[in-house]
Design a protein around this motif. Structure first.
Motif, mmCIF file in Angstrom:
data_model
loop_
_atom_site.group_PDB
_atom_site.id
_atom_site.type_symbol
_atom_site.label_atom_id
_atom_site.label_comp_id
_atom_site.label_asym_id
_atom_site.label_seq_id
_atom_site.Cartn_x
_atom_site.Cartn_y
_atom_site.Cartn_z
ATOM 1 N N PRO B 319 12.688 41.376 35.038
ATOM 2 C CA PRO B 319 12.765 42.197 36.108
ATOM 3 C C PRO B 319 12.726 43.791 35.749
ATOM 4 N N TYR B 321 14.502 46.141 36.659
ATOM 5 C CA TYR B 321 15.621 46.685 36.705
ATOM 6 C C TYR B 321 16.234 46.777 35.306
ATOM 7 N N ILE B 322 15.576 46.285 34.330
ATOM 8 C CA ILE B 322 15.943 46.550 32.908
ATOM 9 C C ILE B 322 15.801 47.877 32.412
ATOM 10 N N ASP B 324 16.596 50.447 34.389
ATOM 11 C CA ASP B 324 17.764 51.063 34.750
ATOM 12 C C ASP B 324 18.962 50.832 33.942
ATOM 13 N N ILE B 325 18.957 49.561 33.407
ATOM 14 C CA ILE B 325 20.194 49.185 32.572
ATOM 15 C C ILE B 325 19.988 49.954 31.349
ATOM 16 N N ALA B 328 21.203 53.487 31.817
ATOM 17 C CA ALA B 328 22.756 53.469 31.796
ATOM 18 C C ALA B 328 23.331 53.473 30.423
ATOM 19 N N CYS B 329 22.885 52.475 29.578
ATOM 20 C CA CYS B 329 23.460 52.222 28.237
ATOM 21 C C CYS B 329 23.186 53.322 27.482
ATOM 22 N N LEU B 331 22.877 56.513 28.486
ATOM 23 C CA LEU B 331 23.682 57.509 28.838
ATOM 24 C C LEU B 331 25.064 57.418 28.091
#
Lengths: 315, 348
Positions: B319, B321-322, B324-325, B328-329, B331
């Motif tokens: 997906p 959304y990987i 976005d993950i 976040a990681c 960051l």
């Protein structure tokens, strides 16, 4: 005006107020615990999303409803632990870490949702919590259907406020927690660990936030949708400020807020709703939150050490 | 454990740790790909190919980076002064709104409209951020929550306008505005290539912010307020006024993202103009350590991950959304790595 009066004297309105308030009460208590211990937890929005998703998927895969609540709580505590490690011992910016946790938790929930249900077009449903009648109380006229015909999690939300208030103000642990948000140096001097107290508060508080999220999927609705939390976490942060960091006043704020929300939903269906665009009604919760912040700004008793990291041996 | 400041960190430490943060990010990404039943290296290969594998892909990445440079700069400028502007999303939409209003309601020639729309957007974004900042400086209301809440209010306002007074009568019922005239669009940088001058404006803005921060009194004052507002006030820096100027600058930059998306790419205003460019701007700014020129590099990196993940998910069962993950990681790992370049962890 008579329309508003009609709404206010209907039992279903007050039942809706308690229902709308429940997720806010859980998450507001969670945030309040974090902030009383000196840590602003901006991960709240994402932690509510992960709570909503994990609780729902647990029930969907066969766990009982209370199992779903437990899974949500654990997932929230997991992300809370990450937040706690980064902001307490490492003392990183609580703003940046909080936003990072919200991004991480939200995208993790969405990724896991897509992974576990790749083919679905409409979200599958579960059998959510049903209202529980309390013998005697639920049979009372008006009060019964208004207040005592709720799902178990709603009663549990009110119980949580009671427990949080009792622990904060009546136990040595509560005293230590409040002190660590005001003057961590003094707590350290008492031989208690600032790090452990603050981390514990953030982890437990995050668990409560996730239960608030899970309320949405396994009590209020029966499916998980993207963007279903929709800023509720940020509203809870405003509610903590509005409640001046006191559990009972924050509860009052959540109820007041839910009452406005329930009212606007009903007003949309009256003659008002055809005159005013629905977006105006949807704006009300966010505008109210900002107004609440402005109203309380003059007399807020902010925990003195909120957002101040503590590094032992440093003056 | 406790932290002890390192007097002079070694070069290995100051460069190695941030590099390690990126490696850790991709390790997490690899694990996520495996969770989806895909081969991690093949997945990354597809992401790189999707981001830079062809001329089309590369231009797409540059286009996607354009709004992120603006929102990244907006966040970097604000955070430098410890003004926690989490409302770049609202300011972006304010800029897009004014761009469309000026572009469709004023019957002026294109060469006049193009700068006029930009100035209008710049002002609108500044004004939107001014509210929360005045609440902060006058009443002490925390700007994090107010700017966040404004994002929701602004989107509802745009939705109201797009379904009401600004609705395109020829829009087949979709909530979208009329398009601005052809000659009021930002021209392509090179004829035939899908890259508009919004990208050029973004680069210019980055240089301008760098000059402001390093060569002007305002830049000095912003840094002073960010490092220690009390000390700055004591030294005679007008803290309130600096906050207001920072707000105008930051809000204006975020609004230029909306201007550039409308005038350079989309032509009209819709509710999905920004897939969270405002929030992603925070990641862009933090990865760049709030340095305006670094923002350009990190915006390209972040845009590459997004565009690459889009391409990858078409080919593999991972997906999107990987992306976005991963960000976040990146960051969280990066802020930790930066801390560890300056502090040593001691036990006990």
């Amino acid at each position: 005006m008579s329309e508003i009066v009609d709404i206010l004297i209907s039992a279903s309105f007050w039942a809706a107020v308690l229902r709308i308030a429940s997720p806010l009460i859980f998450a507001t208590m969670g945030e309040l615990i974090c902030e009383r211990a000196g840590v602003l937890n901006l991960g709240i929005e994402g932690i509510m999303v992960i709570g909503a998703f994990s609780g729902w998927i647990a029930v969907y895969s066969g766990l009982p409803l209370w199992g779903g609540v437990a899974v949500a709580m654990l997932a929230g505590m997991g992300f809370g632990a990450l937040h706690a490690v980064l902001t307490v011992p490492f003392g990183l910016s609580q703003h940046v870490v909080g936003i990072g946790i919200t991004l991480l938790a939200t995208s993790s929930a969405y990724y896991a949702y897509r992974l576990s249900l790749p083919q679905v077009t409409s979200p599958p449903r579960i059998e959510p919590f049903q209202p529980v009648q309390i013998p005697g109380l639920s049979d009372l006229p008006f009060v019964g259907p208004a207040l005592f015909s709720q799902t178990p999690l709603t009663y549990f939300a009110f119980l949580t406020v009671l427990v949080v208030a009792l622990v904060l103000y009546r136990t040595p642990l509560g005293l230590a927690l409040r002190a660590v948000g005001e003057n961590p140096g003094a707590v350290e001097a008492q031989g208690l660990s600032v790090t452990a107290l603050r981390m514990g508060a953030v982890i437990f508080g995050s668990g409560l936030m996730a239960v608030g999220g899970a309320f949405l999927t396994i009590s209020a609705f029966s499916s998980f949708f993207f963007e279903m939390v929709n800023g509720r976490g940020w509203i809870c942060i405003a509610l903590v400020v509005f409640g001046a960091w006191s559990p009972s006043r924050a509860l009052l704020g959540a109820l007041l807020f839910a009452a406005f929300d329930a009212l606007q939903i009903r007003l949309q269906q009256t003659g008002f709703g055809t005159l005013v665009p629905y977006q105006v009604f949807l704006m009300i919760p966010y505008v109210l939150s900002i107004l609440a912040l402005i109203l309380m700004s003059r007399r807020a008793n902010v925990p003195a050490a909120l957002m101040v990291p503590y590094n032992r041996g440093e003056r | 454990m406790r932290l002890e400041a390192i007097a002079s960190p070694t070069l290995v430490r100051s460069l190695g740790l941030p590099a390690l943060a990126l490696v850790a990010t991709f390790v997490v990404g690899g694990l996520l790909a495996m969770l989806a039943g895909a081969d991690p290296l093949a997945t990354f290969g597809l992401i790189v190919k999707g981001a830079a594998g062809s001329r089309f892909a590369l231009l797409e990445t540059l286009n996607r980076a354009t709004p992120l440079i603006f929102t990244g700069l907006a966040v970097a400028v604000a955070f430098r002064a410890r003004l926690w502007n989490i409302g770049a999303e609202a300011q972006l939409y304010a800029g897009a709104l004014i761009t469309v209003l000026i572009g469709t309601r004023l019957a002026l020639p294109g060469p006049v409209l193009i700068p006029l729309m930009g100035l209008g957007a710049l002002l609108a974004g500044g004004v939107v951020l001014l509210g929360p900042v005045l609440l902060k400086t006058r009443l002490g209301v925390d700007e994090v929550v107010t700017t966040l809440l404004f994002n929701f209010i602004m989107l509802l306002l745009i939705s109201l306008l797009l379904e009401g007074p600004m609705k395109d009568p020829l829009g087949m019922g979709w909530p979208k505005s009329e398009a601005i005239p052809r000659d009021a669009r930002l021209p392509r940088i090179v004829d035939g290539l899908r890259l508009h001058w919004g990208f050029g404006l973004a680069l210019l803005s980055a240089v301008a912010i760098w000059v402001i921060q390093t060569r002007t009194t305002l830049g000095y004052e912003i840094r002073a307020v960010g490092l220690n507002a009390e000390a700055a006030r004591f030294a005679g820096v007008p803290v309130g006024a600096v906050m207001v100027k920072t707000a105008l600058l930051s809000g204006g930059l975020a609004a230029l993202a909306g201007y550039s998306e409308v005038a350079g790419l989309k032509g009209n205003l819709t509710l999905d103009l920004s897939p969270g460019f405002g929030y992603t701007g925070i990641v862009v700014a933090m990865l760049a350590l709030l340095h305006p020129l670094g923002v350009v590099v990190s915006a390209l990196f972040v845009a590459g991950i997004f565009v690459g993940a889009d391409g990858m998910s078409r080919a593999a069962e991972v997906p999107t959304y990987i992306a976005d993950i991963l960000l976040a990681c990146a960051l969280l790992f990066m802020v930790l790595a930066i801390l560890l370049t300056k502090f040593r962890v001691l036990r006990g």
